[in-house]
Design a protein around this motif. Structure first.
Motif, PDB file in Angstrom:
ATOM      1  N   TRP A 101       0.799  -1.225   0.000  1.00  0.00           N
ATOM      2  CA  TRP A 101       0.000   0.000   0.000  1.00  0.00           C
ATOM      3  C   TRP A 101       0.834   1.279   0.000  1.00  0.00           C
ATOM      4  O   TRP A 101       0.286   2.355  -0.202  1.00  0.00           O
ATOM      5  CB  TRP A 101      -0.896   0.031   1.242  1.00  0.00           C
ATOM      6  CG  TRP A 101      -2.079  -0.879   1.193  1.00  0.00           C
ATOM      7  CD1 TRP A 101      -2.157  -2.145   1.696  1.00  0.00           C
ATOM      8  CD2 TRP A 101      -3.368  -0.599   0.641  1.00  0.00           C
ATOM      9  NE1 TRP A 101      -3.404  -2.660   1.483  1.00  0.00           N
ATOM     10  CE2 TRP A 101      -4.175  -1.742   0.848  1.00  0.00           C
ATOM     11  CE3 TRP A 101      -3.925   0.517   0.008  1.00  0.00           C
ATOM     12  CZ2 TRP A 101      -5.501  -1.797   0.432  1.00  0.00           C
ATOM     13  CZ3 TRP A 101      -5.255   0.457  -0.410  1.00  0.00           C
ATOM     14  CH2 TRP A 101      -6.025  -0.698  -0.195  1.00  0.00           C
ATOM     15  N   ARG A 102       2.139   1.179   0.226  1.00  0.00           N
ATOM     16  CA  ARG A 102       2.899   2.389   0.550  1.00  0.00           C
ATOM     17  C   ARG A 102       2.938   3.422  -0.578  1.00  0.00           C
ATOM     18  O   ARG A 102       3.095   4.613  -0.320  1.00  0.00           O
ATOM     19  CB  ARG A 102       4.309   2.005   0.989  1.00  0.00           C
ATOM     20  CG  ARG A 102       5.357   2.057  -0.067  1.00  0.00           C
ATOM     21  CD  ARG A 102       6.723   1.662   0.395  1.00  0.00           C
ATOM     22  NE  ARG A 102       7.410   1.034  -0.734  1.00  0.00           N
ATOM     23  CZ  ARG A 102       8.495   0.340  -0.646  1.00  0.00           C
ATOM     24  NH1 ARG A 102       9.052   0.131   0.521  1.00  0.00           N
ATOM     25  NH2 ARG A 102       9.033  -0.193  -1.719  1.00  0.00           N
ATOM     26  N   ASP A 103       2.834   2.981  -1.812  1.00  0.00           N
ATOM     27  CA  ASP A 103       2.911   3.916  -2.931  1.00  0.00           C
ATOM     28  C   ASP A 103       1.545   4.452  -3.353  1.00  0.00           C
ATOM     29  O   ASP A 103       1.433   5.104  -4.385  1.00  0.00           O
ATOM     30  CB  ASP A 103       3.604   3.253  -4.125  1.00  0.00           C
ATOM     31  CG  ASP A 103       5.057   2.928  -3.814  1.00  0.00           C
ATOM     32  OD1 ASP A 103       5.695   3.705  -3.083  1.00  0.00           O
ATOM     33  OD2 ASP A 103       5.543   1.887  -4.297  1.00  0.00           O
ATOM     34  N   SER A 114     -10.553  13.284 -10.194  1.00  0.00           N
ATOM     35  CA  SER A 114      -9.897  12.614 -11.323  1.00  0.00           C
ATOM     36  C   SER A 114      -8.558  12.030 -10.886  1.00  0.00           C
ATOM     37  O   SER A 114      -8.215  10.893 -11.238  1.00  0.00           O
ATOM     38  CB  SER A 114      -9.688  13.588 -12.480  1.00  0.00           C
ATOM     39  OG  SER A 114     -10.929  13.995 -13.019  1.00  0.00           O
ATOM     40  N   ARG A 115      -7.784  12.814 -10.127  1.00  0.00           N
ATOM     41  CA  ARG A 115      -6.488  12.318  -9.650  1.00  0.00           C
ATOM     42  C   ARG A 115      -6.673  11.130  -8.718  1.00  0.00           C
ATOM     43  O   ARG A 115      -5.936  10.139  -8.797  1.00  0.00           O
ATOM     44  CB  ARG A 115      -5.737  13.446  -8.937  1.00  0.00           C
ATOM     45  CG  ARG A 115      -5.208  14.491  -9.882  1.00  0.00           C
ATOM     46  CD  ARG A 115      -4.451  15.573  -9.140  1.00  0.00           C
ATOM     47  NE  ARG A 115      -4.038  16.619 -10.058  1.00  0.00           N
ATOM     48  CZ  ARG A 115      -3.565  17.803  -9.674  1.00  0.00           C
ATOM     49  NH1 ARG A 115      -3.431  18.076  -8.386  1.00  0.00           N
ATOM     50  NH2 ARG A 115      -3.209  18.696 -10.569  1.00  0.00           N
ATOM     51  N   ALA A 123      -5.461   7.294  -9.347  1.00  0.00           N
ATOM     52  CA  ALA A 123      -4.583   6.672  -8.348  1.00  0.00           C
ATOM     53  C   ALA A 123      -5.137   5.322  -7.905  1.00  0.00           C
ATOM     54  O   ALA A 123      -4.393   4.337  -7.781  1.00  0.00           O
ATOM     55  CB  ALA A 123      -4.407   7.596  -7.147  1.00  0.00           C
ATOM     56  N   VAL A 124      -6.432   5.257  -7.670  1.00  0.00           N
ATOM     57  CA  VAL A 124      -7.062   4.005  -7.246  1.00  0.00           C
ATOM     58  C   VAL A 124      -6.933   2.951  -8.342  1.00  0.00           C
ATOM     59  O   VAL A 124      -6.551   1.800  -8.101  1.00  0.00           O
ATOM     60  CB  VAL A 124      -8.548   4.244  -6.884  1.00  0.00           C
ATOM     61  CG1 VAL A 124      -9.277   2.914  -6.673  1.00  0.00           C
ATOM     62  CG2 VAL A 124      -8.662   5.110  -5.633  1.00  0.00           C
ATOM     63  N   GLU A 135      -4.804   2.829 -10.860  1.00  0.00           N
ATOM     64  CA  GLU A 135      -3.410   2.437 -11.083  1.00  0.00           C
ATOM     65  C   GLU A 135      -2.884   1.554  -9.955  1.00  0.00           C
ATOM     66  O   GLU A 135      -2.060   0.664 -10.189  1.00  0.00           O
ATOM     67  CB  GLU A 135      -2.536   3.687 -11.233  1.00  0.00           C
ATOM     68  CG  GLU A 135      -2.755   4.398 -12.556  1.00  0.00           C
ATOM     69  CD  GLU A 135      -2.123   5.777 -12.603  1.00  0.00           C
ATOM     70  OE1 GLU A 135      -1.386   6.135 -11.642  1.00  0.00           O
ATOM     71  OE2 GLU A 135      -2.367   6.500 -13.584  1.00  0.00           O
ATOM     72  N   PHE A 136      -3.388   1.781  -8.738  1.00  0.00           N
ATOM     73  CA  PHE A 136      -2.947   0.952  -7.618  1.00  0.00           C
ATOM     74  C   PHE A 136      -3.335  -0.504  -7.833  1.00  0.00           C
ATOM     75  O   PHE A 136      -2.550  -1.422  -7.564  1.00  0.00           O
ATOM     76  CB  PHE A 136      -3.548   1.458  -6.305  1.00  0.00           C
ATOM     77  CG  PHE A 136      -3.234   0.570  -5.138  1.00  0.00           C
ATOM     78  CD1 PHE A 136      -1.995   0.606  -4.530  1.00  0.00           C
ATOM     79  CD2 PHE A 136      -4.173  -0.330  -4.651  1.00  0.00           C
ATOM     80  CE1 PHE A 136      -1.685  -0.231  -3.465  1.00  0.00           C
ATOM     81  CE2 PHE A 136      -3.881  -1.169  -3.580  1.00  0.00           C
ATOM     82  CZ  PHE A 136      -2.631  -1.109  -2.989  1.00  0.00           C
ATOM     83  N   TRP A 137      -4.560  -0.736  -8.321  1.00  0.00           N
ATOM     84  CA  TRP A 137      -5.041  -2.110  -8.488  1.00  0.00           C
ATOM     85  C   TRP A 137      -4.635  -2.714  -9.821  1.00  0.00           C
ATOM     86  O   TRP A 137      -4.920  -3.887 -10.074  1.00  0.00           O
ATOM     87  CB  TRP A 137      -6.568  -2.150  -8.352  1.00  0.00           C
ATOM     88  CG  TRP A 137      -7.051  -1.890  -6.971  1.00  0.00           C
ATOM     89  CD1 TRP A 137      -7.802  -0.839  -6.538  1.00  0.00           C
ATOM     90  CD2 TRP A 137      -6.819  -2.700  -5.807  1.00  0.00           C
ATOM     91  NE1 TRP A 137      -8.049  -0.942  -5.195  1.00  0.00           N
ATOM     92  CE2 TRP A 137      -7.462  -2.071  -4.723  1.00  0.00           C
ATOM     93  CE3 TRP A 137      -6.129  -3.902  -5.585  1.00  0.00           C
ATOM     94  CZ2 TRP A 137      -7.426  -2.595  -3.431  1.00  0.00           C
ATOM     95  CZ3 TRP A 137      -6.099  -4.423  -4.301  1.00  0.00           C
ATOM     96  CH2 TRP A 137      -6.751  -3.774  -3.244  1.00  0.00           C
ATOM     97  N   GLU A 138      -3.953  -1.940 -10.670  1.00  0.00           N
ATOM     98  CA  GLU A 138      -3.574  -2.463 -11.984  1.00  0.00           C
ATOM     99  C   GLU A 138      -2.580  -3.630 -11.927  1.00  0.00           C
ATOM    100  O   GLU A 138      -2.757  -4.637 -12.613  1.00  0.00           O
ATOM    101  CB  GLU A 138      -3.002  -1.335 -12.840  1.00  0.00           C
ATOM    102  CG  GLU A 138      -2.714  -1.748 -14.264  1.00  0.00           C
ATOM    103  CD  GLU A 138      -2.221  -0.583 -15.105  1.00  0.00           C
ATOM    104  OE1 GLU A 138      -2.072  -0.793 -16.317  1.00  0.00           O
ATOM    105  OE2 GLU A 138      -1.978   0.503 -14.564  1.00  0.00           O
ATOM    106  N   PRO A 139      -1.516  -3.568 -11.097  1.00  0.00           N
ATOM    107  CA  PRO A 139      -0.559  -4.684 -11.085  1.00  0.00           C
ATOM    108  C   PRO A 139      -1.200  -5.967 -10.561  1.00  0.00           C
ATOM    109  O   PRO A 139      -1.957  -5.950  -9.591  1.00  0.00           O
ATOM    110  CB  PRO A 139       0.541  -4.206 -10.121  1.00  0.00           C
ATOM    111  CG  PRO A 139       0.372  -2.730 -10.030  1.00  0.00           C
ATOM    112  CD  PRO A 139      -1.082  -2.468 -10.229  1.00  0.00           C
ATOM    113  N   PRO A 140      -0.893  -7.095 -11.181  1.00  0.00           N
ATOM    114  CA  PRO A 140      -1.472  -8.367 -10.722  1.00  0.00           C
ATOM    115  C   PRO A 140      -1.177  -8.673  -9.258  1.00  0.00           C
ATOM    116  O   PRO A 140      -1.983  -9.315  -8.585  1.00  0.00           O
ATOM    117  CB  PRO A 140      -0.810  -9.403 -11.645  1.00  0.00           C
ATOM    118  CG  PRO A 140      -0.434  -8.637 -12.873  1.00  0.00           C
ATOM    119  CD  PRO A 140      -0.091  -7.257 -12.394  1.00  0.00           C
TER     120      PRO A 140
END
Length: 198
Positions: free
Chosen positions: A58-60, A81-82, A86-87, A89-94
């Motif tokens: 979660w740190r990033d 929008s930001r 951010a949300v 992009e956070f969940w994008e990585p598997p």
């Protein structure tokens, strides 16, 4: 500390490969190339190691700084929008989705797992989002009588179409165009619902 970070990176791989129950401090030591004693010196228990691994995941998450962003406070469409990007992009990585899936699947056997996942990561992000919504309510940019409810609504508008099917293993990851469209629609819905009538 590079060694600590390497241990946490290895711990994340071990938890995802073996689950919480199957993971062990010894496996993490082997995976990280660190001495067993080093792992125990850094983390007193598997639970402490898991909590630290969650915090690392979660740190990033950049939501925490939004309440201090003057442009975002002045223009809620910009801020939302930001936040939305951010949300997403956070969940994008598997690995983020895999971690959430593991916490859910093992949560019944280890009730502290979901609690630690929430308290170490989602809770600070949620507090930051609520704080931001309260501030734009107070400055009159939007009329938000219940900031906590509005925060959950906003996250639902993003996570329902983009995250939950991935968590249960249905369908392909959304394209960047689809992610952008979902964020834009979520912002428009929030602005339409909470736009100040005065």
């Amino acid at each position: 500390m590079p060694k600590r970070d390497a241990i946490l990176e290895a711990a994340t791989r071990v938890f995802l490969a073996h689950g919480y129950e199957g993971a062990s401090m010894d496996l993490v030591a082997k995976e990280s190339g660190a001495a067993r004693r080093t792992v125990y010196n850094q983390f007193e228990s598997k639970e402490a190691l898991f909590s630290a691994a969650v915090e690392r995941v979660w740190r990033d998450f950049p939501v925490v700084g939004i309440a201090a962003d003057k442009e975002a406070l002045g223009d809620p469409a910009v801020g939302l929008s930001r936040l939305g990007r951010a949300v997403v992009e956070f969940w994008e990585p598997p690995v983020a989705v895999a971690f959430l899936r593991m916490v859910i699947s093992e949560g019944m056997r280890f009730p502290d797992l979901p609690r630690n996942f929430f308290e170490a990561g989602k809770a600070p992000a949620m507090r930051a989002l609520i704080d931001y919504l309260q501030q734009i309510n107070e400055n009159g940019s939007l009329d938000i009588p219940d900031a906590e409810l509005a925060a959950r609504q906003f996250l639902g508008l993003l996570n329902e179409p983009l995250l939950w099917l991935r968590v249960v293993g249905v369908g392909e990851p959304p394209s960047s165009a689809e992610c952008q469209r979902v964020v834009e629609e979520a912002v428009m819905m929030m602005m339409a619902r909470y736009g100040s009538s005065g």
